[in-house]
Every structure is written in C-alpha cells, then in structure tokens.
Motif scaffolding. Structure first.
Motif, PDB file in Angstrom:
ATOM      1  N   ARG A 123       1.841   8.808 -23.857  1.00 24.43           N
ATOM      2  CA  ARG A 123       1.230   7.591 -23.290  1.00 24.43           C
ATOM      3  C   ARG A 123      -0.340   7.961 -24.683  1.00 24.43           C
ATOM      4  N   GLN A 124      -0.749   6.275 -24.607  1.00 24.01           N
ATOM      5  CA  GLN A 124      -1.057   5.786 -25.652  1.00 24.01           C
ATOM      6  C   GLN A 124      -2.232   4.947 -24.755  1.00 24.01           C
ATOM      7  N   TYR A 175       3.773   9.823  -9.472  1.00 27.12           N
ATOM      8  CA  TYR A 175       2.700  10.109 -10.974  1.00 27.12           C
ATOM      9  C   TYR A 175       2.845  11.514 -11.314  1.00 27.12           C
ATOM     10  N   LEU A 199      -1.212  12.572 -22.528  1.00 29.17           N
ATOM     11  CA  LEU A 199      -2.597  11.284 -22.399  1.00 29.17           C
ATOM     12  C   LEU A 199      -3.013  11.433 -24.793  1.00 29.17           C
ATOM     13  N   PHE A 232      -9.936   4.730 -14.280  1.00 25.45           N
ATOM     14  CA  PHE A 232      -9.020   5.136 -15.066  1.00 25.45           C
ATOM     15  C   PHE A 232      -7.665   5.825 -13.972  1.00 25.45           C
ATOM     16  N   THR A 277       2.254   1.750  -3.593  1.00 20.88           N
ATOM     17  CA  THR A 277       1.239   2.245  -4.744  1.00 20.88           C
ATOM     18  C   THR A 277       1.071   4.452  -4.048  1.00 20.88           C
ATOM     19  N   LYS A 321      -5.144  22.819 -17.843  1.00 15.90           N
ATOM     20  CA  LYS A 321      -4.747  22.167 -16.651  1.00 15.90           C
ATOM     21  C   LYS A 321      -3.959  21.416 -16.098  1.00 15.90           C
ATOM     22  N   LEU A 381     -10.911  10.478 -18.128  1.00 14.93           N
ATOM     23  CA  LEU A 381      -9.859  10.262 -19.059  1.00 14.93           C
ATOM     24  C   LEU A 381      -9.273  11.525 -19.367  1.00 14.93           C
ATOM     25  N   GLU A 382      -7.835  11.563 -18.221  1.00 13.31           N
ATOM     26  CA  GLU A 382      -7.724  12.811 -18.815  1.00 13.31           C
ATOM     27  C   GLU A 382      -6.649  13.187 -20.042  1.00 13.31           C
ATOM     28  N   ILE A 398      -4.569   3.316 -20.717  1.00 14.29           N
ATOM     29  CA  ILE A 398      -3.175   3.926 -21.293  1.00 14.29           C
ATOM     30  C   ILE A 398      -1.999   2.781 -20.706  1.00 14.29           C
ATOM     31  N   LEU A 443       0.829  -1.303   0.070  1.00 13.49           N
ATOM     32  CA  LEU A 443       0.137   0.227   0.088  1.00 13.49           C
ATOM     33  C   LEU A 443       1.083   1.335   0.091  1.00 13.49           C
TER      34      LEU A 443
END
Lengths: 280, 347, 288
Positions: B72-73, B30, B39, C146, B23, B266, B89-90, C230, B20
C-alpha cells in the motif's frame, strides 16, 4: 438528566418539557466532539512558556497574518451579507426561469472540496485566466493578492448567509406585510420596519458564521494567496509552518490566538442578538 | 403524513445501523488480512516510480519466496508524512524527501534506531537528484546559472522552504552557489539568497504547487525544481514549451529510505520490508528509477544514461552545510536565515 | 419552493415594482455567476477536456471508487450524529431561557472558526501515538487516527454546528406558543415535539442536513491531517482529487471534483422532490 433541578438555572420558567434532557445531551455531545479536543489544544499551548508563546503566537509576522486573515474574512462576510440577502430574497419571493437550478447551486461551495475551489478560482483570476486576462491590463491583480483571498472566502461563506436567511424569510408569512401595507406603510417602509427586523437575527447568524468559517479557511486560500510573508500570508499557513518544524506547541499557540479572537467575536454577536431579542 | 415521515426516519436509522455493522466487518476483515501487506509512506514525487516498482517487487517476492505480498502506498508532503508516522501511521517502510525527516521519526518516536542511514548503501539513498532550472522555451531571459536568478526583472518560482521539504534543497543550492563564488562568504550568501527571494512573486506551499504556478498559470521566468520534477513537468505538461537548464553548481539531493523497525516487528514483515528496500538497488529497479528521471546510484546504469544527466558540481548537506540538523536550525527554523529575508524587508 | 400558491394571487402591496424585482434578480444572478457558477464551469470544463470517456475512466478507477465509497460512508455516519445533536441543541437554546445561553451558542459555533488543519490536529493530539489516549489505544491495537474512525471524527467536528445553526434562528422566530397550546390540550412532550415542532422546522432541518452532508463530503483540510493518505484505504474523494492534481492528472482530478458537485446537486434534487410532494402542506401552513 435531573428533570426537577434545572429550573434553578433558568432565567424564566417555561412550561415546555425536555429542557434537562436536551441540554444534557447537548452538553455531553459538545464536550466529546468539541470541548475535549479543544482542551487538548489549550493544554498543548499551556505546556509552552509565556515567552515562547509570545514569540510564536504574537510575533510581528503572526500579527500581520492575523490582520490579513481577519480583514479579508470581514470583507468577505460583508460582501456575502449584502449579496446573500439579495439572493435569499430573490429565491424566496420571486419566480423566474431556472430558479430551482440557481437554488441548487447555493450549496456547491460546501460540496466542492476547498482545494478544488481554490484551484478553480486561481485559474480564473490568474493573469492568463478567464477573468484575470481582462483585469490584468487595467492593473488589477486578483490572484496572489488579498483581493484573491477575499474572493475565495466569499465563495466558501456564501451558503451560510443564504441558507440561514432563506428558511426564516419563507416562514415569515405575507400577512404581516399585508397588515403593514393596509395601515398605509409604503413598500420600502414595510421592508425596513417589518421584514428586516424579522430576518435580522438570521442574517447576523449567517454573516457571523460566514466570517468564522472564513477565518479558519485554508484549502481554497492557499492556492490563490501567493503566501508572501507580511503581504499575503494567512494565519492558518503559519500553523502549517510550525508543524513542518515539528513544533506542535507552536502550531497550537497560533490556533489558540485565532480561537480566542473568533470566540470573542462570536460571543459578542450572540450576546448582542439575545439582547436585541429581549428588547423587542 | 406523519407516519410517512416516521417511516422515513426509521428506515434511515436502519440504514445507518447497517452501515455501522458493515464498517465493523470491514475493519475486522482488514485486521485479519491474510496476505502480508507493506505500507510504504512516501512523498509526492515518487508516486509514479513506486507504482511501477511495487509491481516489480511483488513479482520478485513471489518468485523468491512463493509468497504473495501486497503493497500500500501513502504519499504527501515529506514533513507531513513523517509527522503521520510519528503520530501512529504504521508505516513498514518510509521513503522520504530528506534524511532529516526520517531522523525526526527516529528521534521523536524511537521507532527506528538513530543509525538507520548506515544500514543501506549510499547513505540509504537508492536514487538521487539535484536542483535545476526550468525555463520557457528558447530561454528568453538567458538564464544559465544561479547569478542570473538575482537579476532585476527575472521572476523566480520556488516553493516556500518553510512548508516544503523539497524547497529546502532549492534554497541551499542557491546559498551554496553563492558561498562557492570567489570572495564568497556567509554574508554574501545571505545577500544573494535575499535578492533571489525578492524575485519570487508567489511562494507556493509545495513543490508541485510551484510547478503548476509556473506551467499552468504562466507566472515567472524560471522554476527552480528537482531535476526529476523538471523532467516530469516537461514530459507531462508541455514538451515544446520548456527547456531544462543545469547550473554549474547544485546540491546532491538524496531522498532517503528506511524500514521502520518497531512497525515491521509488530506486523512481522521485516524480511519483506528489508528486501523491498534492498531491491531498490537492483539493476532492474535502477532502470525504473531512470525512467522516472531520478539519477541512479549503480555505476553501470548511470553510464548507460549519462546523456540524460549532465555532470555538475554537487554540494552535499553533510560536508557543505554541516548536516541537516544544523542546516535546519540555521536556515529554516523560526527566525532563521530564511525568515530574516522577509523580516528585513518588512521594516 | 416555486409551488407556493400563497404567492400566486399576491397583492400588489406585498411586492415590489416590476423593475425592482427584475433588478434584484439580475444582481443575484450576476453575483452567483461570478462567485459560484464560473468556478463550477471551470471544474466541469477541465473534467471534460478529453471527452466523456476520459471522464468515465477517471471516476471508475479503483482508487476513485474506493474514495467515493469511503466518502459516502463517512457522511453517512457523521450526518445523523449531528442531526440528532442539532435538534436537541436547537430545542434547548431556542425554547428556554437559561444562564450561559449565549456562551453555549458560541461554543456550538466554534468549530466553524477552527482552521481545518487544527480540526484534524486536535484528534492527533488526542488519539495519535503521542496523544492523550494514544498509548492505551496502541496497547489495545485500536486504530482511530489514520483509519476510518478518525476521518469520521474529524468530519463530525467540522460539520458539527450545521443542523443546530440552521434550526436555532427559525425556532427562535417561531417562539413556543404552538407547543404550549399543544401541551395545554394534553399532548405529551414527545407528541408535541413530533406533531407540532417537527412539522414546523422540517424544511430548515432539511437544509441543515443537506449543508451538513455537502460539507461532510467535501471536507479536505481536517481529513487530510488524520487520513494517512493510504491509497485505496483511507483516501476520501477530496484527498483523491488532491493526489490526482499533484500527479498533473488534471482531467481526472477535476472529474472526481465534479462528481462531488454532482452529489451535491443530487441531494438538492431530493430536496426539491420532497418540497414538491409536500407542496400542499407547505401552502396550508402559510395560510394559517
């Protein structure tokens, strides 16, 4: 949790402790993980009018899909009941070469992503597949028909039956059977009167779960179903169709109908079980 | 014995707590990512193309601004991807199969203005394609045009337009062909597509599923597919097993691209995102586009590769079908023309 | 499991004739062969079509590695949560009689019958940008959908009933006599649970955890809705398999799929090992 009060809700008092805390924890966790999210589904459905709900959730096409979904799920669950019981019995009671490996295989349908299972089964049962090529000349079509759907559902449901029956069968000591035998019952009677009643609750549970899982299954079925409206279109696909139109309410409407039916069936089975337990 | 059990349980818990924490750290790092990241939320068939283009663009961006950028894809069905962006999903840029899906994002989430399609050249479609037929080698069923698809005994493979954005073009191409025929009307078109879908034995949920059904399972005489997908299938799955047949009439299939304004603001990635899409029109990118079997928009590049892409009459959604909104409502919504094909059959 | 001394000196009266036994084993094996082994073999044969090095390449690809890590992490979080819940739920459902018990059991089963697509969608309805909590989450820049959190939630939902469902039939069958005896001898509730109940349900618990784990790693539908796909960030192994398959990269797709099958086999090996270690104890239990 209120330790003193739960007694009010109890049908018969039990000397065991931990009722309040275990029930409380269960309810809280259940609410967060299951009830709250499902409430979102119902509230979304409730936001649409009754007419709209009927138009999407109870259209002819949807009803054909429910019939197919519940029908194939039932066939699959029954098949698993028969064969799953035999598999569990064999695994617990007999010794044979490679038993450990066979035992290990039982859980695979869970681990393999459903889509992979669907692709693998389709490639096996399609007209040019390993098994399909022998069936096709005899006019038996499996892939892209309801038979194919049932096969995929048998695959995803198998572990439920075997794994719920196995522990109970294991736990069931041989002493009862020995006693029955020494009282003169033959083997068949012993199994029918002693073993089957003992594992019956577990078996029903397993079969019900296999059925429930089969009703909602999407990933493995979609590849083998053929997806022809009114013929081989399953209800979960209709959910996707609604989503593709950005109609979330429509999607939840179909989900609600399916959920209501599954919930009712599960409830009946659970009540029958508890009734049977009290009678014995 | 119980102690062992307990120790095992304790160990497990410690491991979980560690996981945890790990993470948490991962999420933290990130969030605090140093290099700007774009993205790109795209649909299935563009995967190979954007993989190559991203390398090209990162080099270009580095040379131009001295800045590193990572891209990123995300790929999936076009409609599903659009829903993901609507649901949060940004995406910095969206590159989807149909303008309709981006319109839906604009309308439902207001993340980008309604006039997004006017912001880039060629309807914001840096590449286009059309719908063609893939047939088995030697074309044993002699399939040359749309009317060969409705013949008795011809099996047609095409995905379900209700679940696959790409498949809507297939359906519309057939409809458009029927209307273009002498004496063609809405009525004849309806009959034509009804007959065509009667010849479809399997309705896969996505375009690539259909290709697999046709190629791997050996089902069907003809696969209706995007030209780029047909080329890819031939080159990846069997060079000597299939032929591509170009019909006389088809539709102009324009996958559209746009930045997602609110997300780039953003993330403070607007400049990079805009450049990312504009560079799609550069000669180098257009060459990459051809390599991935899409038709290029730049004249020079198109001329260079004209052998690859036969000329045919191309109908457009806006002129011939009254735009996506109308096409969607008439043909693909619940109870629309497509549903009626099967509902009539069920009675 | 094969190490069960009680069965060795079995009395003829509690077994079947050799022919029947042989026939049952044959039926079981034939059924498993068609329904489980064949699909598995086809997965492995596709995976190894281009040889071992192609297989290794596909599972050591960076995207594959990140998918494997994410899958393990998700299972690692979701399974313990459901383990604790499963024990608590099984305890209250099987040891007590109370109003609404059938209703509660049914609610526990419910996630099984929810279509995976809906299992994912519910979290979108809650935490998506237009969901109940979406605006608040966005204002605080918290990512659930997501992102890993959403994937963990969807997985927890899908695997929710496993442990409870595995334990309930067994604990009902066992009744609560042993616990009551322990209590009357002065053991505390917790001690009773640990020393009496837990050893009795240990194997069932293990099955439940294994099933839960297998399903957590293999879940596709629900995760696919909340993942965002992603590459290298929110793709789990099943999603990665789909991507590869859609790229017509069948060898790589089936390689990663076969890896999932292997992971399941590893957990099973762990189970066999534990059973072997505790064989004497199992035997003792069966003699009582």
């Amino acid at each position: 949790m209120t330790i003193g009060r739960p007694r009010i809700y109890m049908k018969s008092p039990s000397p065991l402790p931990g009722f309040g805390i275990s029930l409380g924890y269960t309810l809280v966790y259940l609410s967060i993980i299951v009830l709250l999210p499902l409430a979102a589904v119902f509230s979304k459905t409730a936001a649409m009018g009754w007419h709209e709900f009927v138009a999407v959730g109870l259209s002819k096409r949807a009803i054909a899909a429910y019939k197919l979904t519940f029908g194939t799920a039932f066939v699959a669950a029954m098949t698993n009941a028969a064969f799953g019981l035999i598999v569990a019995w064999v695994l617990v009671r007999y010794e044979f070469w490679g038993k450990k490996f066979v035992d290990a295989l039982i859980d695979l349908p869970f681990a393999l992503p459903t889509a992979v299972a669907g692709i693998a089964l389709t490639s096996i049962y399609a007209a040019n597949g390993w098994i399909g090529r022998y069936l096709e000349p005899h006019g038996i079509k499996v892939a892209y028909t309801p038979i194919g759907i049932s096969i995929a559902l048998i695959f995803v449901g198998l572990p439920f039956v075997v794994r719920t029956v196995e522990p109970v069968l294991k736990d069931l000591g041989l002493d009862v059977e020995e006693a029955a035998a020494s009282l003169g019952a033959n083997r068949f009677a012993t199994i029918r009167r002693v073993v089957l009643p003992a594992i019956f609750p577990a078996l029903t549970t397993g079969v019900t779960l296999a059925f429930a899982r089969a009703v909602g299954e999407y990933g493995s079925v979609i590849f083998i179903a053929g997806n022809m409206p009114f013929k081989s279109e399953i209800a979960p696909l209709l959910i996707i169709v609604q989503l593709e139109q950005y109609n979330y309410a429509g999607a939840t409407a179909i989900a609600t109908v399916m959920l209501a039916m599954s919930f009712f069936l599960l409830l009946v089975v659970n009540m029958l079980q508890s009734w049977a337990r009290h009678r014995s | 014995m119980f102690n062992q059990w307990e120790i095992a349980v304790h160990r497990k818990f410690i491991e979980i707590i560690k996981a945890l924490i790990f993470t948490g750290i991962a999420i933290g790092t990130y969030a605090a990512h140093a290099t700007p990241t774009l993205l790109n939320v795209s649909y299935d068939p563009t995967r190979e193309f954007y993989q190559a283009y991203n390398t090209q663009f990162t080099a270009y961006w580095k040379a131009k601004t001295g800045q590193d950028i990572s891209i990123r894809q995300s790929h999936g069905g076009s409609g599903k991807q659009a829903r993901s962006v609507i649901d949060g999903l940004e995406a910095d840029v969206v590159t989807l199969a149909l303008a309709y899906d981006i319109d839906e994002i604009a309308q439902r989430s207001k993340l980008l203005p309604a006039n997004w399609q006017t912001r880039l050249k060629f309807n914001a479609s840096p590449y286009y394609s059309t719908i063609v037929f893939l047939v088995r080698k030697g074309n044993p069923k002699a399939i040359h045009d749309w009317n060969d698809l409705v013949k008795v005994g011809v099996q047609v493979i095409t995905p379900n337009p209700k679940t696959s954005g790409g498949a809507r073009w297939n359906y519309l191409a057939a409809w458009g062909y029927a209307i273009q025929q002498p004496g063609g009307s809405e009525k004849t078109a309806r009959e034509f597509v009804s007959k065509l879908y009667k010849n479809v034995p399997v309705l896969d949920s996505g375009a690539r599923g259909s290709t697999t059904t046709f190629v791997q399972r050996g089902i069907g005489d003809v696969l209706v597919a995007w030209e780029n997908e047909a080329y890819l299938a031939v080159n990846q799955l069997g060079k000597n097993k299939f032929d591509i047949v170009t019909p006389t009439v088809s539709v102009l299939a324009e996958p559209a691209v746009s930045i997602v304004d609110k997300n780039v603001d953003k993330h403070k990635t607007r400049a990079a995102a805009v450049a990312y899409l504009e560079q799609l029109y550069s000669p180098q990118a257009q060459e990459l586009i051809v390599k991935n079997y899409f038709r290029p928009q730049l004249q020079d590049v198109a001329l260079k590769h004209q052998n690859m892409f036969p000329k045919l009459k191309l109908l457009t959604i806006d002129k011939d079908f009254g735009g996506w909104k109308r096409a969607q409502a008439v043909h693909f919504s619940d109870g629309g023309q497509f549903d009626q094909i099967y509902e009539r059959g069920a009675h | 499991m094969s190490d069960r001394p009680t069965l060795k000196g079995r009395h003829a009266s509690v077994s079947e004739p050799r022919l029947v036994r042989w026939l049952l084993v044959a039926i079981a094996l034939a059924f498993l062969c068609v329904s489980v082994v064949l699909p598995l073999v086809s997965v492995f044969s596709e995976a190894l079509r281009n040889g071992v090095s192609a297989y290794i390449d596909s599972i050591t690809d960076p995207d594959a590695i990140s998918a494997i890590k994410l899958t393990l992490l998700v299972a690692f979080i979701a399974v313990p949560f459901n383990l604790v819940f499963g024990v608590a739920a099984a305890w209250c459902v099987s040891k007590f009689e109370f109003w609404g018990k059938s209703f509660l059991s049914t609610l526990i089963d419910l996630p099984f019958s929810v279509s995976p697509v809906i299992s994912g969608l519910i979290y979108v309805l809650l935490y998506g940008a237009h969901g109940w909590f979406g605006p608040w989450l966005q204002a605080h820049n918290v990512h659930i959908i997501f992102a890993t959190a959403g994937i963990v939630m969807a997985t927890t939902f899908v695997t929710f009933p496993f442990v409870a469902r595995e334990l309930i039939p067994l604990m009902q069958e066992q009744g609560s006599d042993e616990e009551q005896a322990a209590l009357s001898l002065g053991a505390s509730g917790w001690q009773t649970f640990r020393r009496v109940t837990l050893p009795n349900i240990r194997w069932s618990l293990l099955y439940g955890v294994l099933l839960c784990n297998a399903r957590a790693m293999g879940e596709f539908g629900a995760v696919s809705v909340v993942s965002g796909h992603i590459r290298g960030l929110t793709n789990t192994m099943p999603l990665h398999v789909e991507i590869l398959y859609n790229e017509y990269n069948f060898v790589a797709a089936f390689s990663v799929a076969s890896l999932l099958a292997l992971l399941a086999l590893v957990t099973l090996a762990v189970k066999s090992f534990l059973e072997w270690r505790h064989a004497d104890e199992l035997a003792a239990k069966h003699k009582h």
